[in-house]
Motif scaffolding. Structure first.
Motif, PDB file in Angstrom:
ATOM      1  N   ARG A 154      43.081  45.727  28.920  1.00 53.42           N
ATOM      2  CA  ARG A 154      43.371  44.359  28.517  1.00 53.42           C
ATOM      3  C   ARG A 154      44.167  43.597  29.569  1.00 53.42           C
ATOM      4  O   ARG A 154      44.314  42.383  29.491  1.00 53.42           O
ATOM      5  CB  ARG A 154      44.128  44.337  27.190  1.00 53.42           C
ATOM      6  N   MET A 155      44.697  44.322  30.600  1.00 56.41           N
ATOM      7  CA  MET A 155      45.459  43.675  31.668  1.00 56.41           C
ATOM      8  C   MET A 155      44.644  43.486  32.940  1.00 56.41           C
ATOM      9  O   MET A 155      45.110  42.872  33.887  1.00 56.41           O
ATOM     10  CB  MET A 155      46.709  44.499  31.999  1.00 56.41           C
ATOM     11  N   LYS A 156      43.424  44.025  32.990  1.00 54.49           N
ATOM     12  CA  LYS A 156      42.641  43.975  34.230  1.00 54.49           C
ATOM     13  C   LYS A 156      42.405  42.544  34.694  1.00 54.49           C
ATOM     14  O   LYS A 156      42.477  42.246  35.888  1.00 54.49           O
ATOM     15  CB  LYS A 156      41.315  44.700  34.041  1.00 54.49           C
ATOM     16  N   ALA A 157      42.113  41.641  33.750  1.00 49.06           N
ATOM     17  CA  ALA A 157      41.855  40.251  34.125  1.00 49.06           C
ATOM     18  C   ALA A 157      43.109  39.587  34.670  1.00 49.06           C
ATOM     19  O   ALA A 157      43.037  38.588  35.387  1.00 49.06           O
ATOM     20  CB  ALA A 157      41.324  39.475  32.923  1.00 49.06           C
ATOM     21  N   ASP A 158      44.280  40.139  34.332  1.00 46.55           N
ATOM     22  CA  ASP A 158      45.549  39.558  34.770  1.00 46.55           C
ATOM     23  C   ASP A 158      46.258  40.481  35.763  1.00 46.55           C
ATOM     24  O   ASP A 158      47.480  40.478  35.866  1.00 46.55           O
ATOM     25  CB  ASP A 158      46.446  39.306  33.559  1.00 46.55           C
ATOM     26  N   ALA A 159      45.469  41.270  36.500  1.00 48.19           N
ATOM     27  CA  ALA A 159      46.045  42.214  37.459  1.00 48.19           C
ATOM     28  C   ALA A 159      46.890  41.509  38.512  1.00 48.19           C
ATOM     29  O   ALA A 159      47.890  42.049  38.988  1.00 48.19           O
ATOM     30  CB  ALA A 159      44.929  43.014  38.136  1.00 48.19           C
ATOM     31  N   TYR A 160      46.499  40.294  38.872  1.00 49.59           N
ATOM     32  CA  TYR A 160      47.236  39.509  39.864  1.00 49.59           C
ATOM     33  C   TYR A 160      48.688  39.321  39.428  1.00 49.59           C
ATOM     34  O   TYR A 160      49.619  39.532  40.207  1.00 49.59           O
ATOM     35  CB  TYR A 160      46.540  38.162  40.042  1.00 49.59           C
TER      36      TYR A 160
ATOM     37  N   VAL B 183      41.001  36.312  41.002  1.00 50.11           N
ATOM     38  CA  VAL B 183      39.703  36.892  40.654  1.00 50.11           C
ATOM     39  C   VAL B 183      39.410  38.092  41.539  1.00 50.11           C
ATOM     40  O   VAL B 183      38.933  39.144  41.071  1.00 50.11           O
ATOM     41  CB  VAL B 183      38.582  35.840  40.784  1.00 50.11           C
ATOM     42  N   ALA B 184      39.710  37.961  42.841  1.00 51.38           N
ATOM     43  CA  ALA B 184      39.479  39.062  43.777  1.00 51.38           C
ATOM     44  C   ALA B 184      40.367  40.256  43.444  1.00 51.38           C
ATOM     45  O   ALA B 184      39.946  41.406  43.542  1.00 51.38           O
ATOM     46  CB  ALA B 184      39.725  38.590  45.207  1.00 51.38           C
TER      47      ALA B 184
END
Length: 267
Positions: A194-200, A86-87
């Motif tokens: 669309r990848m921001k939430a899965d940046a990790y 999340v961070a």
């Protein structure tokens, strides 16, 4: 038991331009370096390495410090980085700055003709990022599958190329300069919406690609690690085990058919 090697001082916290490492090493002594925070995984790793000399830095140091690590160590464990997805989604800059440090380490090792074993702590989150589901996942699945995602792969390839261009011209740059470069890079090349939430996951795949170019580099994809020394607020697995052992009711936020891979710290 194994004899304890000479003690190497922990880096005194990072100065404005990076951690100043003081490495003392007896001739011929095997020396390992651990770059990571004070979390329980790092503590367990250092304990496991206690039979040889160990130098610890809370993060990857500046160019001068990296050169000392390359010159004086046989093994470098890269455990530094944000562990909260999340961070990372909220602010990917610190994680990308860590990747830049990893690339500097790889490039400097090549330049100096050194081949320390570089072990990069990655995550099984890369399987999710690569679109792998269930039992179809194996160690070679992610990188080829990710290449089917043109938008994500283009962003990663662009980041890798821009990072390398910057370091080829600024290999000895300060950590402050690195931060300015990464901020400018993100302004010009934001992570696809669309990848921001899965940046990790995305950043871990990019980290694996970077370390794979080292003369002697590998990545270890960790699942959810639990065990002694874990922060109480993160100790969900031990709490579930305790409830089950006592025959008590226990709840979890895991959805049906949402399998998780967990690893006990000693393993």
């Amino acid at each position: 038991g194994r004899s304890r090697g000479p003690r190497c001082p922990r880096s005194a916290g990072p100065e404005p331009n990076g951690a100043r490492l003081s490495i003392t090493n007896a001739a011929g002594e095997s020396l390992s370096a651990v770059a990571g925070d004070s979390g329980f995984i790092v503590k367990a790793l250092v304990s496991e390495l206690k039979g040889s000399a160990v130098v610890i830095t809370e993060r990857l140091p500046d160019a001068e410090g990296i050169e000392k690590l390359i010159e004086n160590t046989d093994r470098i464990y890269l455990v530094a980085g944000q562990s909260d997805p999340v961070a990372v989604a909220k602010d990917p800059l610190p994680s990308l700055k860590v990747l830049l440090g990893k690339m500097r380490l790889v490039l400097m090792a090549k330049r100096d003709g050194k081949e320390p074993l570089i072990v990069n702590a990655s995550s099984i989150a890369v399987y999710h990022a690569g679109g792998v589901k269930g039992s179809s996942a194996d160690e070679d699945s992610v990188l080829p599958l990710f290449q089917k995602d043109t938008e994500a792969d283009d962003w990663m390839s662009g980041a890798q190329s821009k990072f390398e261009q910057y370091l080829n011209q600024n290999l000895d740059a300060s950590l402050t300069q690195d931060k300015e470069f990464v901020r400018d890079f993100l302004d010009r090349n934001p992570i696809p919406n669309r990848m921001k939430a899965d940046a990790y996951s995305l950043i871990h795949v990019l980290g694996e690609r970077i370390v794979a170019k080292a003369p002697n580099g590998l990545s270890v994809r960790l699942g959810q690690v639990y065990g002694p020394g874990q922060n109480r607020s993160m100790a969900r697995i031990p709490m579930l085990i305790r409830h089950f052992a006592l025959g008590e009711a226990a709840t979890t936020k895991l959805r049906h058919n949402d399998p998780r891979q967990v690893t006990e710290i000693d393993d």
